[in-house]
Design an enzyme around this catalytic site. Structure first.
Site, PDB file in Angstrom:
ATOM      1  N   ASN A   7       0.879  -1.163   0.000  1.00 52.72           N
ATOM      2  CA  ASN A   7       0.000   0.000   0.000  1.00 52.72           C
ATOM      3  C   ASN A   7       0.917   1.214   0.000  1.00 52.72           C
ATOM      4  OD1 ASN A   7      -1.764   2.059   0.511  1.00 52.72           O
ATOM      5  ND2 ASN A   7      -2.683   1.129   2.328  1.00 52.72           N
ATOM      6  N   ARG A  95      -2.667  -2.086  -3.308  1.00 51.23           N
ATOM      7  CA  ARG A  95      -3.872  -1.289  -3.097  1.00 51.23           C
ATOM      8  C   ARG A  95      -3.806  -0.094  -4.059  1.00 51.23           C
ATOM      9  NH1 ARG A  95      -5.143   3.262   1.216  1.00 51.23           N
ATOM     10  NH2 ARG A  95      -7.364   3.403   0.907  1.00 51.23           N
ATOM     11  N   HIS A 184     -12.970   2.840   0.531  1.00 52.89           N
ATOM     12  CA  HIS A 184     -12.969   1.804   1.581  1.00 52.89           C
ATOM     13  C   HIS A 184     -13.634   0.521   1.086  1.00 52.89           C
ATOM     14  CE1 HIS A 184     -12.883   5.100   4.944  1.00 52.89           C
ATOM     15  NE2 HIS A 184     -11.645   4.670   4.692  1.00 52.89           N
ATOM     16  N   ARG A 245     -11.753  15.572   8.144  1.00 53.14           N
ATOM     17  CA  ARG A 245     -12.573  15.890   6.959  1.00 53.14           C
ATOM     18  C   ARG A 245     -14.002  16.194   7.360  1.00 53.14           C
ATOM     19  NH1 ARG A 245     -11.012  10.610   3.615  1.00 53.14           N
ATOM     20  NH2 ARG A 245      -9.318  10.297   5.073  1.00 53.14           N
ATOM     21  N   GLU A 388      -7.616  -5.158   5.572  1.00 52.49           N
ATOM     22  CA  GLU A 388      -7.527  -4.840   4.148  1.00 52.49           C
ATOM     23  C   GLU A 388      -6.391  -5.601   3.469  1.00 52.49           C
ATOM     24  OE1 GLU A 388      -8.203  -0.742   5.503  1.00 52.49           O
ATOM     25  OE2 GLU A 388      -8.935  -0.363   3.484  1.00 52.49           O
TER      26      GLU A 388
END
Ligand code: ADP
Length: 402
Positions: A7, A95, A184, A245, A388
């Site tokens: 990743n 990823r 996601h 965010r 993940e």
């Protein structure tokens, strides 16, 4: 088969080496501060076992190439005994954040695929170039080893047009590809699959609301195992209240700030991504710090928790309406897996909809999947740790086997 999962971020590379026969983690590491004065690499071998060992390197790491080379040399070091050599790796899974409308599935990486990922840089200017750096370096270091791209957006490509379109001039979709993509996806798909196993039912017969609450937060409505709506949009800014965010705001806030506060579009974008959310409301973006502040009587911290959990609840309501019938609600990621207060506040008041938490079960801490709903609850509530890396490794393995 051993699979390396990569990743790659703009100044970091997360990597994990997995033994797929028993899905155990042989090594898990992070290269940080690439391109800065002092770089750092930490790798844990056989994490969580009696043989656990940790290796650390602190030195300047000029670029991704150097970072990956250091990681591969460590992995192949005989003293750790996890990798016999480069040929010992069967597949490398990457990823990739944005697959646009081009990718509905994981894909073996070829030159054409790299061109398609490059095309989507416009949609993810920070992430896709960094992901591509990771792929190029891995291709150089492991020639001949198949490389697979697993896209964060792919799981959400089943979202129907009425849910992915914004009510904007249609040509913005046609010419600029402005629409909801969602992110996601690897996490939502993974926990939904785990949930089906736990419930003993086929995933394609289950309707699930999956809630990923980490630094980034998103919710997905999953119908018969497929994503039919999600809270993040064109970018990962839309939807739930996140660490820094904003999530949903009135789009007119942009014009207001530009007209009245002398802010240009870059400053507004930066504020919404980096200085809003929990941090914007109370100055803290880690939920653990927010709870500590609330305990000390900090009213703003309480407000931040209220705003986040209310938004969560509102989205659950929306996705119940979208799905018609809900079989399970899943909490996952840093906050979702660890924070019983956020979970309880998100669920409280939903009893009338057949959603009822067992508060005792919710308070128990566990690293394993846990059922949080009461016996009377029509909808099961689960806390399921996301993984993940394992999800990417499974997808990569399936693809090369096929
Ligand atoms: P990312 O989205 O970067 O992958 P994570 O899923 O690891 O992030 O979530 C990180 C966030 O999880 C932290 O910022 C913190 O708010 C929250 N978190 C982690 N551990 C706990 C905990 N024990 N209690 C409450 N919140 C936690």
């Amino acid at each position: 088969m051993k699979i390396l999962v990569i990743n790659s971020g703009s100044s970091s590379i997360k990597f994990q080496l997995l033994q797929m026969e028993d899905e155990s983690v042989l090594a898990s590491g992070l290269v940080e501060r690439i391109g800065e004065e002092e770089g750092f690499l930490k790798c844990t071998f056989m994490p969580g076992t009696a043989d656990e060992k940790v290796a650390k390197i602190a030195e300047p790491i000029a670029d991704h190439n150097k970072g990956m080379l250091l990681a591969v040399n460590l992995l192949s070091d005989a003293q750790y005994g996890v990798l016999a050599g480069k040929d010992d790796i069967g597949v490398i899974g990457h990823r990739v954040v944005h697959g646009g409308e081009d990718f509905h599935q994981p894909t073996v990486i070829t030159d054409e695929i790299m061109a398609a990922i490059e095309k989507n840089i416009l949609l993810a200017p920070l992430h896709n170039p960094a992901n591509m750096d990771g792929i190029r370096v891995a291709q150089e270091l492991f020639p001949g080893v198949p490389q697979v791209a697993v896209f964060d957006t792919a799981f959400h490509q089943t979202i129907p047009a009425h849910a992915y379109h914004y009510a904007l001039p249609y040509e913005l979709y046609e010419k600029q590809r402005i629409r909801r993509y969602g992110f996601h996806g690897t996490s939502h798909k993974y926990v939904a699959g785990e949930c089906a196993v736990l419930m003993g039912k086929p995933l394609n017969e289950l309707n699930i609301i999956s809630i990923h609450l980490g630094n980034g937060c998103s919710m997905a409505a999953i119908k018969n195992g497929e994503s039919v709506d999600t809270s993040m949009g064109l970018t990962p800014l839309e939807g739930l209240v996140m660490g820094t965010r904003s999530g949903d705001i009135d789009p007119a806030v942009h014009a207001f700030l530009a007209c009245n506060c002398n802010m240009d579009i870059k400053a507004i974008d930066s504020m919404l991504n980096k200085d809003s959310g929990l941090k914007g409301l109370c100055g803290l973006n880690d939920m653990r710090d927010i709870h500590a502040a609330i305990d000390e009587g900090n009213e703003r911290a309480k407000l931040a928790l209220d705003v986040q959990t209310y938004r969560n609840k509102k989205y659950i309501g929306a996705y119940m309406a979208a799905l018609g019938r809900v079989d399970a609600i899943i909490f996952t990621a840093g906050i979702g897996e660890n924070d019983n207060i956020v979970r309880a506040r998100t669920i409280e008041g939903l009893e009338g909809f057949g959603i009822e938490m067992d508060l005792k079960a919710n308070e128990q801490r566990s690293k394993k999947a846990t059922l949080l709903s009461s016996a009377a609850s029509r909808v099961q509530i689960w806390c399921i740790p996301t993984n993940e890396e394992l999800a990417i490794a499974r997808e990569a393995q399936e693809l090369v086997k096929a």
